[in-house]
Design a protein around this motif. Structure first.
Motif, PDB file in Angstrom:
ATOM      1  N   THR A   1       0.829  -1.211   0.000  1.00  0.00           N
ATOM      2  CA  THR A   1       0.000   0.000   0.000  1.00  0.00           C
ATOM      3  C   THR A   1       0.864   1.262   0.000  1.00  0.00           C
ATOM      4  O   THR A   1       0.535   2.242  -0.652  1.00  0.00           O
ATOM      5  N   SER A   2       1.987   1.241   0.734  1.00  0.00           N
ATOM      6  CA  SER A   2       2.805   2.459   0.822  1.00  0.00           C
ATOM      7  C   SER A   2       3.568   2.741  -0.463  1.00  0.00           C
ATOM      8  O   SER A   2       3.676   3.891  -0.883  1.00  0.00           O
ATOM      9  N   PHE A   3       4.117   1.699  -1.080  1.00  0.00           N
ATOM     10  CA  PHE A   3       4.987   1.924  -2.241  1.00  0.00           C
ATOM     11  C   PHE A   3       4.288   1.609  -3.570  1.00  0.00           C
ATOM     12  O   PHE A   3       4.790   1.956  -4.621  1.00  0.00           O
ATOM     13  N   GLY A   4       3.169   0.899  -3.507  1.00  0.00           N
ATOM     14  CA  GLY A   4       2.507   0.494  -4.750  1.00  0.00           C
ATOM     15  C   GLY A   4       3.061  -0.797  -5.300  1.00  0.00           C
ATOM     16  O   GLY A   4       2.536  -1.365  -6.242  1.00  0.00           O
ATOM     17  N   TYR A   5       4.155  -1.270  -4.751  1.00  0.00           N
ATOM     18  CA  TYR A   5       4.722  -2.555  -5.181  1.00  0.00           C
ATOM     19  C   TYR A   5       5.680  -3.047  -4.109  1.00  0.00           C
ATOM     20  O   TYR A   5       6.080  -2.299  -3.215  1.00  0.00           O
ATOM     21  N   THR A   6       6.047  -4.346  -4.189  1.00  0.00           N
ATOM     22  CA  THR A   6       7.033  -4.912  -3.272  1.00  0.00           C
ATOM     23  C   THR A   6       8.225  -5.370  -4.102  1.00  0.00           C
ATOM     24  O   THR A   6       8.195  -6.435  -4.699  1.00  0.00           O
ATOM     25  N   GLY A   7       9.229  -4.535  -4.173  1.00  0.00           N
ATOM     26  CA  GLY A   7      10.366  -4.814  -5.057  1.00  0.00           C
ATOM     27  C   GLY A   7      11.470  -5.602  -4.372  1.00  0.00           C
ATOM     28  O   GLY A   7      11.403  -5.875  -3.174  1.00  0.00           O
ATOM     29  N   GLN A   8      12.466  -5.948  -5.171  1.00  0.00           N
ATOM     30  CA  GLN A   8      13.587  -6.742  -4.650  1.00  0.00           C
ATOM     31  C   GLN A   8      14.307  -6.020  -3.513  1.00  0.00           C
ATOM     32  O   GLN A   8      14.635  -6.619  -2.501  1.00  0.00           O
ATOM     33  N   ASP A   9      14.524  -4.694  -3.709  1.00  0.00           N
ATOM     34  CA  ASP A   9      15.219  -3.905  -2.676  1.00  0.00           C
ATOM     35  C   ASP A   9      14.465  -3.955  -1.354  1.00  0.00           C
ATOM     36  O   ASP A   9      15.044  -4.173  -0.300  1.00  0.00           O
ATOM     37  N   HIS A  10      13.117  -3.760  -1.464  1.00  0.00           N
ATOM     38  CA  HIS A  10      12.305  -3.742  -0.248  1.00  0.00           C
ATOM     39  C   HIS A  10      12.415  -5.074   0.477  1.00  0.00           C
ATOM     40  O   HIS A  10      12.647  -5.122   1.677  1.00  0.00           O
ATOM     41  N   LEU A  11      12.215  -6.168  -0.277  1.00  0.00           N
ATOM     42  CA  LEU A  11      12.193  -7.484   0.354  1.00  0.00           C
ATOM     43  C   LEU A  11      13.551  -7.822   0.959  1.00  0.00           C
ATOM     44  O   LEU A  11      13.633  -8.369   2.056  1.00  0.00           O
TER      45      LEU A  11
END
Lengths: 571, 155
Positions: free
Chosen positions: B32-42
């Motif tokens: 919800t915060s970023f609009g996606y869950t990317g590799q960096d985030h994970l």
């Protein structure tokens, strides 16, 4: 004449047959190659004799038994299709219940007694009733997989399924860490055994399951590859895969090239543990392990290997080197011989990596000794080992696992029976191999620690007391009390408990050892399948038959010390 | 990832410090915060929370509510339900894939369009149906697609 194929079903959901029916367009290609003579789900006509019978489902009733025996008699090849046929799967869960209860649960109070259609006995897999030639597992089987095997069977070029994204990318990070594992998603049946071993038993978490349903696939997170991920190259995914979807990157060709070049001085270093599992696949009828090892030495010499060396003696020298290190460094030392264990520390506990004394590992001592003995330019070292992890070590010119050694002999059509064994021994005898050939970590790891402790005491001619305790299953604590002080050792045989112990204060231990493979190198990542308890016991017995019982570790240690001093002085 | 992103992730992580099995909740907040869950985030979450990366990756690829890459400016939803399929929905999907050069679940290189396939948009009477952001197009023909894309910023 085209081969006649029949597909029969027993107690099952018919989902596996449906997968074949779902092949649609590809079925047309298959029909050109074969005659389908019986397939109840898609056609009406049936005829008896066939070349290949695919069987779905498990055997429930006496009438089923009669029918499968008839099919077996008529079929040249019988293939168990799907988990129900291979193992009994869900159907077999009924065996827990009395038959009457099972019937009542499904048919209520209806009277079905005496009706042969309801005459249930124990549910059985196909191979519990008749011989099965091939198994295709899965619940349901994957259609791509059926196609792959059928095409292989009829000699058609197998067609890679392009819809399947390539799964695990196992490229290495740099030249030093060579890529060592291959993964073929066409063979994978999504049993998730590799994931369970990697994530739960080893607590390494290198393998992920991505997507869901038929699109699911074994992979690494974001496809970053094994080495960039948490993989420690222990190879347990290889020995636990029931269909061989994982395989090592073969170095058989490389070894052959080394042998072809006459200017090379090729030295084979053999870890005897590697031979305990591949003995069944070696081209010989001999059953005595010791004779097979000696015949193998002659055979390798006939293939132009200059020397064949036993690895065990270097593991013993390593004990001496580690003993010396532990006395001089009172910090905790990680003394595992396993390269996977040191990779684990580098990736998970980089702060402890400095406690790993790599110089004293058996491979390093081996390389040093061999290079010193043969100061030739073209010294090539081929290491035969029960573990794939050594393939990532660039210092070896080639590394063969237990599975690759028989392939190497097969390329030259070597029969071990024609080679002599009398008077044949390993080369490069440093003065202790004739008695105690055993290889790397062959038994419960703490027996090794006893040897290490015995070494410590003898080294300084001390009187010492050794106590062995156990903190919980597979976690051993050894205390060694001597004039030198108190030494504490921790041996962890179950990796899933490792974090718990490394998280606490490790400073109270002088020595910590852990191994990813559950029975040490006997179930190493390069061993032949399978690694069941019976098989492991058989391997252990073979090793024992060769090396004999070690009568007195103390006596052995004094012999070891004299050899170690010689090696240190330079051989 | 910059310091601001890291701060946001730290806040999300600290709000779930005492939650049991927080992986799913953390990932939903990131989505919800970023609009996606990317590799960096994970990767960052995995390092900070000790939840294995392989587990997080398994979750985000399993549930359709997570995206692995940032969404495009316009989101194209194309119906693959029974009614639309019967009236030529599959042809529309193929044509869109050809024009945009991406498949369902992907985003164009210029980040203008994301293509998503859905099961039913609830207006089977005008099938086949394509939805651009919140505007619905009914009785779509493959030849009309270029025109529709142009009104939403496509070439």
């Amino acid at each position: 004449m085209k081969p006649r194929v029949a597909i029969f079903d027993f107690a099952s959901c018919e989902g596996c047959e449906l997968q074949i029916a779902n092949l649609e367009e590809q079925v047309a290609d298959l029909v050109q190659a074969v005659d389908i003579v019986s397939f109840r789900e898609v056609m009406k006509e049936h005829s008896g004799a066939c070349d290949i019978a695919f069987i779905e489902g498990s055997i429930q009733r006496p009438m089923d038994e009669e029918r499968i025996k008839k099919i077996r008699a008529n079929a040249k090849v019988l293939v168990a299709l799907g988990d129900c046929a291979c193992t009994g799967c869900v159907n077999k869960m009924r065996n827990e219940l009395p038959v009457d209860d099972a019937l009542r649960a499904v048919y209520g109070n209806a009277d079905v007694r005496g009706n042969e259609l309801f005459d249930l006995s124990q549910s059985r897999a196909i191979d519990e009733v008749v011989n099965v030639d091939f198994y295709i597992r899965g619940c349901p089987v994957r259609k791509e997989q059926v196609l792959y095997y059928v095409q292989r069977f009829f000699g058609m070029p197998p067609q890679k399924n392009l819809d399947l994204r390539f799964g695990i990318n196992a490229r290495g990070m740099d030249d030093d860490r060579r890529s060592i594992v291959n993964f073929d998603p066409n063979k994978c049946i999504m049993c998730r055994r590799c994931e369970v071993v990697c994530n739960e038993a080893l607590d390494v978490h290198a393998i992920a399951v991505a997507n869901k349903g038929f699109a699911s696939i074994m992979t690494t997170p974001f496809d970053i590859g094994m080495d960039n991920n948490k993989c420690i190259s222990c190879g347990q995914c290889l020995v636990n895969c029931p269909v061989g979807a994982y395989s090592e990157v073969s170095e058989v060709d490389k070894t052959l090239k080394l042998l072809e070049d006459r200017s090379n001085y090729v030295v084979f270093v053999i870890d005897p543990i590697a031979l305990t599992s591949c003995m069944d696949s070696l081209p010989t009828d001999e059953t005595n392990f010791g004779i097979v090892v000696r015949k193998l030495i002659s055979a390798l010499k006939a293939m132009k290997a200059k020397e064949v060396v036993d690895f065990t003696q270097f593991t013993y020298l390593s004990i001496a080197a580690q003993g010396e290190y532990i006395q001089n460094h009172r910090d905790a030392a990680f003394t595992s011989w396993c390269p996977s264990a040191s990779t684990y520390l580098e990736k998970f506990y980089p702060q402890y990596a400095k406690f790993m004394h790599k110089e004293s590992s058996p491979e390093n001592i081996m390389l040093k000794v061999l290079r010193k003995r043969h100061e030739v330019e073209n010294l090539k070292i081929v290491f035969v080992t029960p573990c794939i992890v050594h393939k990532s070590n660039g210092a070896f010119d080639a590394v063969l696992t237990s599975r690759e050694l028989p392939r190497l002999l097969a390329t030259k059509e070597m029969r071990l029976d024609f080679h002599p064994h009398l008077g044949v021994t390993f080369d490069c005898d440093l003065g202790m191999i004739q008695k105690f050939v055993s290889g790397g970590v062959s038994d419960y790891t703490y027996s090794l620690m006893i040897l290490k402790a015995a070494y410590l005491s003898k080294f300084k001619n001390l009187d010492a007391a050794l106590t062995i305790g156990s903190r919980e299953d597979f976690i051993h604590e050894l205390t060694f009390d001597s004039e030198l002080g108190v030494f504490n050792a921790l041996v962890i045989e179950d990796m899933s408990k490792l974090r718990k112990y490394l998280g606490e204060d490790i400073a109270k231990y002088n020595v910590i050892e852990f191994y990813p493979c559950f029975r040490g190198c006997l179930t190493g990542g390069g061993q032949c399948l399978t690694t069941s308890e019976d098989e492991v016991n058989r391997r252990r017995a073979r090793l024992k038959s060769y090396k004999g019982e070690m009568e007195s570790p103390y006596e052995f240690v004094s012999q070891l010390i004299s050899v170690y001093d010689k090696v240190k002085g330079g051989i | 990832m910059d310091a601001k992103d890291r701060k946001m992730l730290d806040d999300i992580l600290s709000s779930h410090r005492d939650t049991r099995d927080p992986a799913m909740l953390i990932l939903q907040k990131v989505q919800t915060s970023f609009g996606y869950t990317g590799q960096d985030h994970l990767t960052y979450i995995s390092e900070k929370s000790c939840i294995p990366l392989s587990k997080l990756y398994g979750i985000v690829t399993f549930y359709p509510s997570f995206r692995l890459s940032p969404p495009g400016k316009s989101i194209i939803r194309i119906c693959e339900g029974t009614s639309c399929h019967v009236r030529g929905g599959a042809r529309i999907v193929k044509e869109l894939e050809r024009q945009l050069g991406i498949g369902p679940g992907q985003t164009t290189k210029d980040r203008k369009f994301s293509l998503e396939s859905v099961r039913c948009l609830g207006c089977c009477g005008i099938s086949p149906v394509v939805m651009m952001d919140d505007k619905t197009y009914g009785r779509v023909k493959a030849t009309k697609l270029a025109e529709i894309l142009a009104t939403h910023g496509g070439e």
